[in-house]
Each structure stands twice: as structure tokens, then as C-alpha cells.
Design a protein around this motif. Structure first.
Motif: not given
Length: 251
Positions: A109-118
Motif C-alpha cells: 500500500d505504501v509503495l502504491m501511495l509513493v508512486v501515485q503521489s510522485g
């Protein structure tokens, strides 16, 4: 030491298993930023002159925190089909750590969040958003910590509630007030005094303030250290509770 290495190895296995459907269908990454883009394109321009200076510098960090709140809060929905199909039950009978069952999912979930926020920050740059690469990276770290807290809470609630029709109302009735009281969409300085005071009790408001201060490079602001401190405390509490729920529910 051996127990820690085993936990890390099992967490990686759960992480890879949770990430595999996304790698097979990466369109879900783009779909995840569809609603934040709507806010960015249709709501952001309305703030011109309201937030002071470049409204994108104020609005984009708030939207990134909104992604951390909603994206990871709804991550628990992915666990419910596994409960219903018996997939989680089959994992329970293996020697894999119950803690790893939670940590691996939260890591995805955190990886998805970081990629999408970037991706969102890159798109916002085309609209006039400006920030140093180091400020954005530090902002993403803060979002990741918040994502750990919300993701752990989401998966634990999904494991307790087990049904979409009970899980969804709990999320919608809690995330929306938290978002509004955090000042994500409108400055809380515009609110009546009593509403502003209520917002200060909301821990998410301090994270939003910190995200904006970090992106703006206001390193001497109190929120720069207070927001991360609140996020770390939330992550510690939510992870501890989430691990406890996974151990009890999977006993």
C-alpha cells in the motif's frame, strides 16, 4: 536476529504476493490518481488568490495527504475477498508470521501511495507547482509514514468487519470529516474559531501542515517537526493494534 530475518523474509513474500496483481495490471496505478487529478484540475484553480501566492504550492501537498488518507484507508477492501474465498484461511495454516501477513500488505500500500503521489506531483508541475526535488522526496517520506498508520488500521478493520457493506460506511463516516478538518481543501484559518480549535485536535491536520511546510522549504516552522512526530506516533499505535488484531483473528 534469526527471528528478525525470518520476519523480513516472510514480509517480502507477502509483499510480492500482494504486488503481483498490480504488476499484471498497472492501469490500477493510474486509476488511483484519477480522483486526486479531478480535485487538482477542477478545485485547485478556485483557490487562486485565496491561499495566498501560488495556490498550487498550498493545494498540492494537501491533495497528496488526501491520497495517503483515502488510498490506504480503502486498501482493506482487497483483504475482504481473500477472507471470503478462504485464501487468508489457507495462509493461516502455514508457518508464516501473522505480523508478516499485515506488514507485507501495508508495504504494498505504501509503495502504491509513493508512486501515485510522485506522479501527481509531476503532473502538478505542469500546472505551475514548484518545489525542490529534495523537498518532494521528504514529503513522500512523510506520506509513507502516514500510509503505514492508515494502511495498518484499514487492514485490521477489514479483518474485524469482514463485509464490504459494513466496512464502507465506517470508512466514509470517518475519513471525510478527518479530511475536511485537516484543511486539505480549504485553509482552516478561514473557519470560525471553534472549528479551528477542533481541527487542532485532528492529528491529520498537523501532518498536512508539515507536508506544506516541507514542500515550501519552511524548515524553521514548528510543523516541520511536529507533523512527522505525530505521523510516527500514529504509525506505531496503528501498527501495534493491527498486529494484535491479525494475531488474534488468525489464532
Amino acid at each position: 536476529m534469526a527471528a528478525t530475518m525470518r520476519l523480513l523474509r516472510e514480509t517480502r513474500l507477502v509483499f510480492v504476493r500482494s504486488l503481483r496483481p498490480i504488476l499484471r495490471n498497472p492501469v490500477s496505478i493510474v486509476v488511483g490518481i484519477a480522483m486526486p487529478l479531478v480535485y487538482l484540475l477542477l478545485f485547485g484553480p478556485l483557490l487562486r488568490g485565496l491561499a495566498g501566492g501560488n495556490s498550487w504550492q498550498w493545494f498540492v501537498p494537501g491533495i497528496m495527504v488526501q491520497m495517503a488518507l483515502f488510498g490506504t484507508a480503502y486498501a482493506g477492501f482487497a483483504l475482504i475477498p481473500e477472507i471470503r474465498s478462504g485464501a487468508l484461511e489457507r495462509l493461516r495454516v502455514t508457518p508464516i508470521s501473522r505480523t508478516a501477513l499485515l506488514l507485507g500488505r501495508v508495504a504494498k500500500d505504501v509503495l502504491m501511495l509513493v508512486v501515485q503521489s510522485g506522479l501527481l506531483a509531476a503532473i502538478a508541475a505542469l500546472l505551475g507547482f514548484r518545489a525542490s526535488i529534495w523537498a518532494v522526496l521528504l514529503g513522500l517520506v512523510l506520506l509513507a509514514v502516514l500510509g503505514v498508520a492508515v494502511g495498518a488500521l484499514s487492514h485490521a478493520l477489514a479483518l474485524i468487519l469482514k463485509q464490504e457493506y459494513t466496512f464502507a460506511p465506517v470508512l466514509s463516516s470517518s475519513t471525510l470529516p478527518l479530511m475536511l478538518l485537516a484543511g486539505v481543501l480549504l485553509p482552516m484559518s478561514l473557519a470560525p474559531r471553534w472549528l479551528y480549535d477542533v481541527s487542532r485536535v485532528n492529528p491529520l491536520a498537523h501532518v498536512v501542515d508539515a507536508e506544506r511546510a516541507i514542500i515550501a522549504g519552511h524548515w524553521t516552522a514548528t510543523s516541520v517537526w511536529l507533523g512527522p512526530l505525530v505521523a510516527v506516533a500514529l504509525a506505531a499505535v496503528c501498527l501495534a493494534w493491527g498486529v494484535r488484531v491479525f494475531r488474534r483473528q488468525n489464532a
